[in-house]
Design an enzyme around this catalytic site. Structure first.
Site, PDB file in Angstrom:
ATOM      1  N   ARG A  81    -123.951 -61.431 -63.346  1.00 37.08           N
ATOM      2  CA  ARG A  81    -122.716 -60.826 -63.839  1.00 37.08           C
ATOM      3  C   ARG A  81    -122.396 -59.489 -63.690  1.00 37.08           C
ATOM      4  NH1 ARG A  81    -122.322 -61.508 -70.137  1.00 37.08           N
ATOM      5  NH2 ARG A  81    -123.306 -59.485 -70.123  1.00 37.08           N
ATOM      6  N   ASP A  82    -121.209 -59.118 -63.351  1.00 41.75           N
ATOM      7  CA  ASP A  82    -120.947 -57.667 -63.278  1.00 41.75           C
ATOM      8  C   ASP A  82    -121.865 -57.009 -62.014  1.00 41.75           C
ATOM      9  OD1 ASP A  82    -119.546 -55.426 -63.867  1.00 41.75           O
ATOM     10  OD2 ASP A  82    -120.953 -54.641 -65.282  1.00 41.75           O
ATOM     11  N   CYS A  83    -121.617 -57.965 -60.975  1.00 43.14           N
ATOM     12  CA  CYS A  83    -122.384 -57.663 -59.747  1.00 43.14           C
ATOM     13  C   CYS A  83    -122.328 -56.195 -59.038  1.00 43.14           C
ATOM     14  CB  CYS A  83    -122.162 -58.797 -58.891  1.00 43.14           C
ATOM     15  SG  CYS A  83    -120.570 -58.851 -58.170  1.00 43.14           S
ATOM     16  N   ALA A 118    -121.714 -53.237 -60.803  1.00 44.65           N
ATOM     17  CA  ALA A 118    -121.826 -52.184 -61.559  1.00 44.65           C
ATOM     18  C   ALA A 118    -123.159 -52.686 -62.412  1.00 44.65           C
ATOM     19  CB  ALA A 118    -120.667 -52.088 -62.739  1.00 44.65           C
TER      20      ALA A 118
END
Ligand code: BGC
Length: 622
Positions: free
Chosen positions: A280-282, A284
């Site tokens: 997830r949120d790859c 950042a």
């Protein structure tokens, strides 16, 4: 989460949250006028009907024209109409070639929508500007024939110059019997509870999360806003049962049933954010999650996260609720612009993001009272041509690969957890300054959009053209994009400290944009706990054609990420974009991050942020 875009090269952007509610009179005047005009014919049997709807705000509007061919089949068309008022103009149109001369406007069909069989319709639209007033045009011609809603045979009329039922007076701009605004088309009693409706926000009240409400109420002045509906983020597997004794999915749904029972026959809409994809949120660090692709994350996502969520939502106790789901903020957009990040490249090459989203769509769409909105980042991530087209294609590929195909998607959401303005009131993408387009300013940087509403509508139209259902609706997260007065510093280098109330008179395009824009960020790629941001439009159903709602998805007061490294067991990292001393990178033009100091981990309560959002709210809190 985060998001950032940049044209031609690499761009990506951020996000923020949503919710819905009551009309906010005054500020964003929403005039949704429906006008129907019709006409008779010329040589072959001809006839047409045009329905025109528009929604406006100070200085701007979006309009749609639905053209129905009542005559013999045609292979191309030209729609003509006159704006009733001087100062009305088309700034950006779609699904036709738009030209304007004085007050006369012409829209010519494109190769893909020129053919119209008898009784077939097509919808076109444009964004416009206005000065003194914005009346709707009332007389339309199709291929030179005035549209009256009736057909005339070849021998009947020669030039169709008189159209008995068509008002030609600009002052009688609305025909009372012909309201066709999507949002006002339902006049009968609400559909039976549980029915899958076109817009789950229309005619409904919004669930107030008791946990968020309590935190807001604990803040000085917070009770002014604490009854607002905000989304519940299912940001980890443990959130399904409740983290640290907090409310889980069932507890929220049970509370929603109670709230629903208390509001009479009005339906209730409750919003959940589905947010636990592996990697997830790859691109950042602040909202990295618990699952990794390399550690069997996709299988766990399906069986330990989506399956139990769907099973709980399927409980018949909840069948009368309208359950709106926001699906995986930033995930698919990261596949468009951020493959240079290893975790995004892995999400792409393994198919994990696409398969995870498809799995969620399949499970959630199977429940008739659940609505699915895929996250579409924001204009300053995907608004450049080089990102926009690939986004439309990716969304189509993902949706058409689900069991129900494109009908598994009810709509899309923009601006989740971001702070981009809903509407920039002082300029549009069509504005020029001393002959130079605002697109050439550093702030706009060649983007095709300058705000979220034009982006949402442009994206919706492109998606429908690509093959999505014409009923898809867009959401805009307006929880933190109000941009009232800027009471916090730093707040946009070089700009005014108060919200600009009119366009700048500067003839320099950069000065003009910087002094006209209400979005006071230092750079449109900044996303974390932004200085100067305020609460935006309160949740509102059907605020404009094509929009299902303004919603509050990111709960105001919840951090986007910590300003310094904080050890934790959630997988969350420290992203320098949340550090106010960080001088940036290529994604934000090497500018300061604009983040507030002393922020806690993403998702945790951040009192200073909440206080700032209230102080800078627009419309202001009363
Ligand atoms: C965080 C989540 C949180 C959500 C809403 C995200 O940035 O990663 O943990 O639930 O924001 O505040």
């Amino acid at each position: 989460m985060r998001s950032v875009p940049l044209h031609g090269r690499i761009r990506q952007a951020l996000r923020s949250p949503v919710r819905r509610a009551v009309a906010t009179a005054g500020v964003v005047a929403l005039a949704s006028a429906g006008v129907v005009a019709m006409a008779s014919s010329a040589s072959a049997a001809a006839g047409c009907r045009v329905t025109y709807t528009s929604s406006q705000w100070p200085g701007g509007f979006t309009a749609y024209a639905t053209i129905t061919n009542l005559g013999d089949a045609i292979s191309s068309w030209n729609l003509g109409f006159d704006f009733p008022a001087a100062g009305q103009s088309v700034t950006q149109g779609w699904s036709a070639t738009w030209t304007q001369s004085g007050q006369h406007v012409n829209a010519a069909s494109l190769s893909w929508n020129g053919a119209l069989a008898t009784n077939a319709s097509t919808q076109i639209g444009f964004n416009g500007a206005w000065t003194s007033s914005n009346p709707s045009p009332t007389v339309f011609t199709l291929n030179g024939v005035t549209c009256t809603g009736a057909t005339s045979s070849p021998s009947a009329s020669s030039s169709a110059s008189s159209s008995p039922s068509t008002s030609t007076s600009p002052s009688s701009s609305t025909s009372p019997s012909s309201s066709t605004s999507p949002s006002s088309s339902t006049t009968s009693s609400p559909p039976p509870p549980g029915t899958h409706v076109d817009n789950p926000y229309a005619g409904a009240t919004g669930y107030v999360n008791p946990e968020w409400k309590a935190k807001a109420n604990a803040e000085t002045g917070g009770s002014r806003i604490s009854n607002t509906s905000t989304a519940v983020w299912l940001d980890r597997i443990a959130a399904i049962n409740g983290v640290n004794g907090g409310m889980g999915l069932r507890a929220h749904l049970d509370a929603a049933v109670t709230q629903d029972a208390a509001n009479g026959s009005t339906p209730l809409t409750i919003q959940f954010v589905i947010y636990d994809l592996p990697n997830r949120d790859c691109s950042a660090l602040a909202s990295n999650g618990e699952l990794l692709i390399a550690n069997n994350g996709l299988a766990r996502y399906k069986t330990e996260y989506i399956d139990p969520i769907a099973a709980i939502m399927a409980d018949s106790k909840y069948r009368n609720l309208r359950i709106s789901t926001v699906i995986e903020p930033d995930s698919l957009p990261n596949l468009i612009t951020n493959l240079s990040f290893a975790k995004c490249a892995e999400a792409n090459s393994t198919g994990a993001y696409v398969q995870g989203v498809q799995y969620a769509l399949n499970k959630l769409h199977a429940l008739s009272n659940v609505y699915t909105y895929i996250d579409a980042a924001h204009h300053a991530w995907l608004g450049w041509d080089s990102n926009f087209g690939p986004t439309v294609n990716l969304f189509y590929t993902v949706a058409s690969g689900t069991t129900a195909g494109v009908s598994s998607v009810d709509g899309f959401i923009v601006n989740t957890a971001n702070t981009s303005a809903t509407v920039e009131p002082n300029f549009t993408v069509g504005t020029t300054v001393n002959g130079t387009s605002v697109r050439q300013s550093k702030w706009v940087d060649w983007n095709q959009y300058v705000d979220e509403q034009s982006f949402a509508i442009g994206l919706r139209n492109a998606l429908v053209s690509k093959g999505f259902q014409s009923g898809i609706g867009m959401l805009i997260d307006t929880s933190r994009n109000g941009w009232g007065n800027c009471v916090q510093t730093p707040c946009a280098a070089g700009g005014p400290a108060t919200r600009p109330t009119s366009a700048s008179t500067s003839t320099d395009v950069n000065t003009f944009v910087n002094n006209s824009r209400i979005d006071r960020r230092i750079h449109a790629g900044n996303w974390c706990n932004q200085s100067g941001a305020g609460m935006g439009y309160r949740p509102t159903a059907s605020p404009a054609a094509g929009l299902d709602a303004y919603v509050w998805i990111k709960p105001p007061g919840e951090s986007d990420g910590s300003s310094t490294e904080i050890p934790n067991d959630e997988g969350k990292g420290f992203d320098r974009m949340c550090d106010p001393t960080y001088t940036g990178n290529s994604l934000n033009g090497n500018n300061l991050s604009g983040a507030l100091p002393n922020a806690p981990l993403a998702g945790q309560w951040f009192s200073a942020q909440f206080q700032q959002l209230m102080a800078n709210a627009y419309p202001p809190l009363s």
